[in-house]
Design a protein around this motif. Sequence first.
Motif, PDB file in Angstrom:
ATOM      1  N   GLU A  81     -28.571  22.003 -57.262  1.00  0.00           N
ATOM      2  CA  GLU A  81     -28.749  23.298 -57.919  1.00  0.00           C
ATOM      3  C   GLU A  81     -28.301  24.453 -57.015  1.00  0.00           C
ATOM      4  OE1 GLU A  81     -32.762  23.689 -59.352  1.00  0.00           O
ATOM      5  OE2 GLU A  81     -32.762  21.635 -60.126  1.00  0.00           O
ATOM      6  N   TYR A  82     -27.910  24.115 -55.779  1.00  0.00           N
ATOM      7  CA  TYR A  82     -27.545  25.137 -54.788  1.00  0.00           C
ATOM      8  C   TYR A  82     -26.176  24.864 -54.168  1.00  0.00           C
ATOM      9  CZ  TYR A  82     -32.341  26.490 -55.425  1.00  0.00           C
ATOM     10  OH  TYR A  82     -33.525  26.907 -55.990  1.00  0.00           O
ATOM     11  N   ALA A 117     -30.732  20.069 -53.968  1.00  0.00           N
ATOM     12  CA  ALA A 117     -29.510  20.694 -53.449  1.00  0.00           C
ATOM     13  C   ALA A 117     -28.402  20.815 -54.489  1.00  0.00           C
ATOM     14  CB  ALA A 117     -29.007  19.921 -52.230  1.00  0.00           C
ATOM     15  N   ASP A 138     -28.159  26.637 -49.774  1.00  0.00           N
ATOM     16  CA  ASP A 138     -27.621  27.801 -50.460  1.00  0.00           C
ATOM     17  C   ASP A 138     -26.104  27.716 -50.504  1.00  0.00           C
ATOM     18  OD1 ASP A 138     -27.854  30.436 -51.679  1.00  0.00           O
ATOM     19  OD2 ASP A 138     -27.008  31.210 -49.816  1.00  0.00           O
ATOM     20  N   SER A 174     -37.351  25.001 -47.758  1.00  0.00           N
ATOM     21  CA  SER A 174     -37.455  25.338 -49.166  1.00  0.00           C
ATOM     22  C   SER A 174     -37.242  24.086 -50.004  1.00  0.00           C
ATOM     23  CB  SER A 174     -36.374  26.372 -49.500  1.00  0.00           C
ATOM     24  OG  SER A 174     -36.185  26.476 -50.884  1.00  0.00           O
ATOM     25  N   ASN A 219     -28.316  15.781 -54.878  1.00  0.00           N
ATOM     26  CA  ASN A 219     -29.561  16.290 -54.301  1.00  0.00           C
ATOM     27  C   ASN A 219     -29.737  15.940 -52.826  1.00  0.00           C
ATOM     28  OD1 ASN A 219     -30.560  17.747 -56.432  1.00  0.00           O
ATOM     29  ND2 ASN A 219     -31.620  16.012 -57.336  1.00  0.00           N
ATOM     30  N   SER A 240     -33.070  26.417 -45.775  1.00  0.00           N
ATOM     31  CA  SER A 240     -32.917  26.297 -47.225  1.00  0.00           C
ATOM     32  C   SER A 240     -31.465  25.975 -47.552  1.00  0.00           C
ATOM     33  CB  SER A 240     -33.337  27.587 -47.936  1.00  0.00           C
ATOM     34  OG  SER A 240     -32.444  28.642 -47.633  1.00  0.00           O
ATOM     35  N   SER A 286     -35.257  23.896 -52.186  1.00  0.00           N
ATOM     36  CA  SER A 286     -33.808  23.844 -52.424  1.00  0.00           C
ATOM     37  C   SER A 286     -33.159  22.717 -51.626  1.00  0.00           C
ATOM     38  CB  SER A 286     -33.155  25.184 -52.076  1.00  0.00           C
ATOM     39  OG  SER A 286     -33.312  25.487 -50.709  1.00  0.00           O
TER      40      SER A 286
END
Length: 86
Positions: A63-64, A61, A10, A55, A69, A8, A57
Amino acid sequence: MTKIDFISADNGGIKFYGGRNDELGELNTVGFAKTPKMVAYILQTRGVADRLMHSSSMDFANEYGFKKNGDAWNMFDAGVELATGS
């Protein structure tokens, strides 16, 4: 040793998971990378299960912690290239 079976995005990096802690009801984190070189190291030292899931995510990306993206997948793919030499 449990192999990587889930990833994922993060905090501008990629988290790697292997197996599940059923007592806590969560995935076991086995690595974290912010560079393709670290992605390669984690892949080489932990190994990858027959089935690797991710994920959403990784697709969203920005957003993380990533700028765009596609950046999480770009980092992962570059790490795979380093790990496999292809």
